[in-house]
Design a protein around this motif. Structure first.
Motif, short mmCIF file in Angstrom:
data_model
loop_
_atom_site.label_atom_id
_atom_site.label_comp_id
_atom_site.label_asym_id
_atom_site.label_seq_id
_atom_site.Cartn_x
_atom_site.Cartn_y
_atom_site.Cartn_z
N MET A 178 0.83 -1.19 0.00
CA MET A 178 0.00 0.00 0.00
C MET A 178 0.87 1.24 0.00
SD MET A 178 -3.11 -0.76 2.65
CE MET A 178 -3.91 0.79 2.32
N GLU A 179 0.39 2.23 -0.67
CA GLU A 179 1.04 3.54 -0.66
C GLU A 179 0.39 4.39 0.42
OE1 GLU A 179 3.60 4.17 -2.55
OE2 GLU A 179 3.47 2.45 -3.87
N ILE A 180 1.15 5.30 0.99
CA ILE A 180 0.60 6.23 1.95
C ILE A 180 -0.54 7.01 1.29
CG2 ILE A 180 1.08 8.28 3.38
CD1 ILE A 180 2.45 5.75 4.40
N GLY A 181 -1.67 7.10 1.98
CA GLY A 181 -2.79 7.89 1.48
C GLY A 181 -3.80 7.12 0.64
N GLU A 182 -3.58 5.83 0.39
CA GLU A 182 -4.56 5.09 -0.39
C GLU A 182 -5.29 4.08 0.49
OE1 GLU A 182 -2.79 3.02 -3.73
OE2 GLU A 182 -1.56 1.78 -2.44
N THR A 183 -6.51 3.76 0.08
CA THR A 183 -7.28 2.74 0.78
C THR A 183 -6.83 1.36 0.30
OG1 THR A 183 -9.01 2.59 -0.90
CG2 THR A 183 -9.29 4.27 0.83
N LEU A 184 -7.24 0.33 1.01
CA LEU A 184 -6.92 -1.03 0.59
C LEU A 184 -7.49 -1.31 -0.80
CD1 LEU A 184 -5.70 -3.79 1.11
CD2 LEU A 184 -7.78 -4.39 2.38
N GLU A 222 -8.15 0.84 -3.20
CA GLU A 222 -7.36 1.58 -4.20
C GLU A 222 -6.05 0.85 -4.47
OE1 GLU A 222 -8.89 6.14 -3.22
OE2 GLU A 222 -7.20 5.29 -2.11
N CYS A 223 -5.44 0.29 -3.43
CA CYS A 223 -4.20 -0.47 -3.58
C CYS A 223 -4.42 -1.68 -4.48
CB CYS A 223 -3.67 -0.89 -2.21
SG CYS A 223 -2.22 -1.94 -2.28
N VAL A 224 -5.50 -2.40 -4.26
CA VAL A 224 -5.79 -3.59 -5.06
C VAL A 224 -5.97 -3.23 -6.53
CG1 VAL A 224 -7.51 -5.41 -5.46
CG2 VAL A 224 -6.77 -4.89 -3.13
N VAL A 225 -6.72 -2.18 -6.79
CA VAL A 225 -6.96 -1.73 -8.16
C VAL A 225 -5.64 -1.32 -8.81
CG1 VAL A 225 -8.06 0.07 -9.56
CG2 VAL A 225 -9.37 -1.11 -7.77
N ARG A 226 -4.83 -0.54 -8.10
CA ARG A 226 -3.54 -0.08 -8.64
C ARG A 226 -2.59 -1.24 -8.89
NH1 ARG A 226 0.95 0.39 -6.16
NH2 ARG A 226 0.05 0.51 -4.06
N GLU A 227 -2.44 -2.13 -7.90
CA GLU A 227 -1.52 -3.26 -8.06
C GLU A 227 -1.95 -4.18 -9.20
OE1 GLU A 227 1.39 -4.26 -6.73
OE2 GLU A 227 1.60 -2.47 -5.50
N THR A 228 -3.24 -4.39 -9.35
CA THR A 228 -3.73 -5.22 -10.46
C THR A 228 -3.35 -4.58 -11.80
OG1 THR A 228 -5.55 -6.07 -9.12
CG2 THR A 228 -5.76 -6.27 -11.52
N LYS A 229 -3.52 -3.28 -11.91
CA LYS A 229 -3.15 -2.57 -13.13
C LYS A 229 -1.65 -2.67 -13.39
CE LYS A 229 -3.80 0.38 -16.57
NZ LYS A 229 -4.69 0.13 -17.69
N GLU A 230 -0.85 -2.46 -12.34
CA GLU A 230 0.60 -2.50 -12.49
C GLU A 230 1.09 -3.88 -12.90
OE1 GLU A 230 2.38 -1.14 -8.85
OE2 GLU A 230 1.63 0.91 -9.10
N GLU A 231 0.51 -4.93 -12.36
CA GLU A 231 1.00 -6.29 -12.59
C GLU A 231 0.38 -6.98 -13.80
OE1 GLU A 231 0.86 -8.47 -8.92
OE2 GLU A 231 1.82 -6.83 -7.84
N SER A 232 -0.82 -6.54 -14.22
CA SER A 232 -1.50 -7.25 -15.30
C SER A 232 -1.92 -6.37 -16.47
CB SER A 232 -2.75 -7.95 -14.76
OG SER A 232 -3.75 -6.99 -14.43
N GLY A 233 -1.92 -5.06 -16.29
CA GLY A 233 -2.40 -4.16 -17.33
C GLY A 233 -3.91 -3.99 -17.33
N LEU A 234 -4.61 -4.66 -16.42
CA LEU A 234 -6.07 -4.64 -16.40
C LEU A 234 -6.62 -3.65 -15.38
CD1 LEU A 234 -6.74 -8.47 -16.64
CD2 LEU A 234 -6.92 -6.77 -18.47
N ASP A 235 -7.67 -2.96 -15.77
CA ASP A 235 -8.43 -2.11 -14.85
C ASP A 235 -9.54 -2.96 -14.27
OD1 ASP A 235 -7.02 0.32 -15.51
OD2 ASP A 235 -8.11 0.29 -17.41
N ILE A 236 -9.69 -2.93 -12.95
CA ILE A 236 -10.73 -3.73 -12.30
C ILE A 236 -11.56 -2.88 -11.36
CG2 ILE A 236 -9.39 -5.88 -12.41
CD1 ILE A 236 -9.08 -5.42 -9.24
N GLU A 237 -12.72 -3.43 -11.01
CA GLU A 237 -13.47 -2.90 -9.89
C GLU A 237 -13.70 -4.05 -8.93
OE1 GLU A 237 -17.26 -1.32 -11.06
OE2 GLU A 237 -18.08 -3.28 -11.55
#
Length: 106
Positions: free
Chosen positions: A1-7, A9-24
């Motif tokens: 997790m980054e400072i200032g983000e919710t869990l 938001e972290c999941v959505v960001r990490e999924t994008k960074e690792e897979s290229g996919l945007d999720i909800e």
């Protein structure tokens, strides 16, 4: 997790960074801990498993390998039975397949 983000938001960001996919995020499968699942990394760091597993769905992006992944692809649940997967990960996959109505806490 980054400072200032919710869990979430972290999941959505990490999924994008690792897979290229945007999720909800659509729900919570469970919270998983196993004191017997200890991971020792090559750099000497040692961690005990702690995992929060969410349900999610793809809403955009393009599946792709990144600097944080070596392979990215979709698999059917029956394909996973043939792959070497740690028991704690297999537990989460089994819970997903069971379509549990309540999150797992354990």
């Amino acid at each position: 997790m980054e400072i200032g983000e919710t869990l979430e938001e972290c999941v959505v960001r990490e999924t994008k960074e690792e897979s290229g996919l945007d999720i909800e995020i659509t729900g919570l499968l469970g919270i998983y801990t196993d004191p017997a699942h200890v991971i020792a990394y090559a750099d000497g760091e040692v961690r005990q498993e702690f995992n929060i597993t969410f349900y999610g769905r793809v809403v955009g992006g393009c599946i792709a390998v990144s600097a944080e992944s070596t392979e990215v692809r979709f698999l059917r649940l029956d394909e996973l039975s043939k792959l070497p997967v740690h028991d704690t990960v297999r537990l989460r996959l089994n819970h997903y397949a069971e379509k549990r109505s309540q999150p797992y806490l354990g």
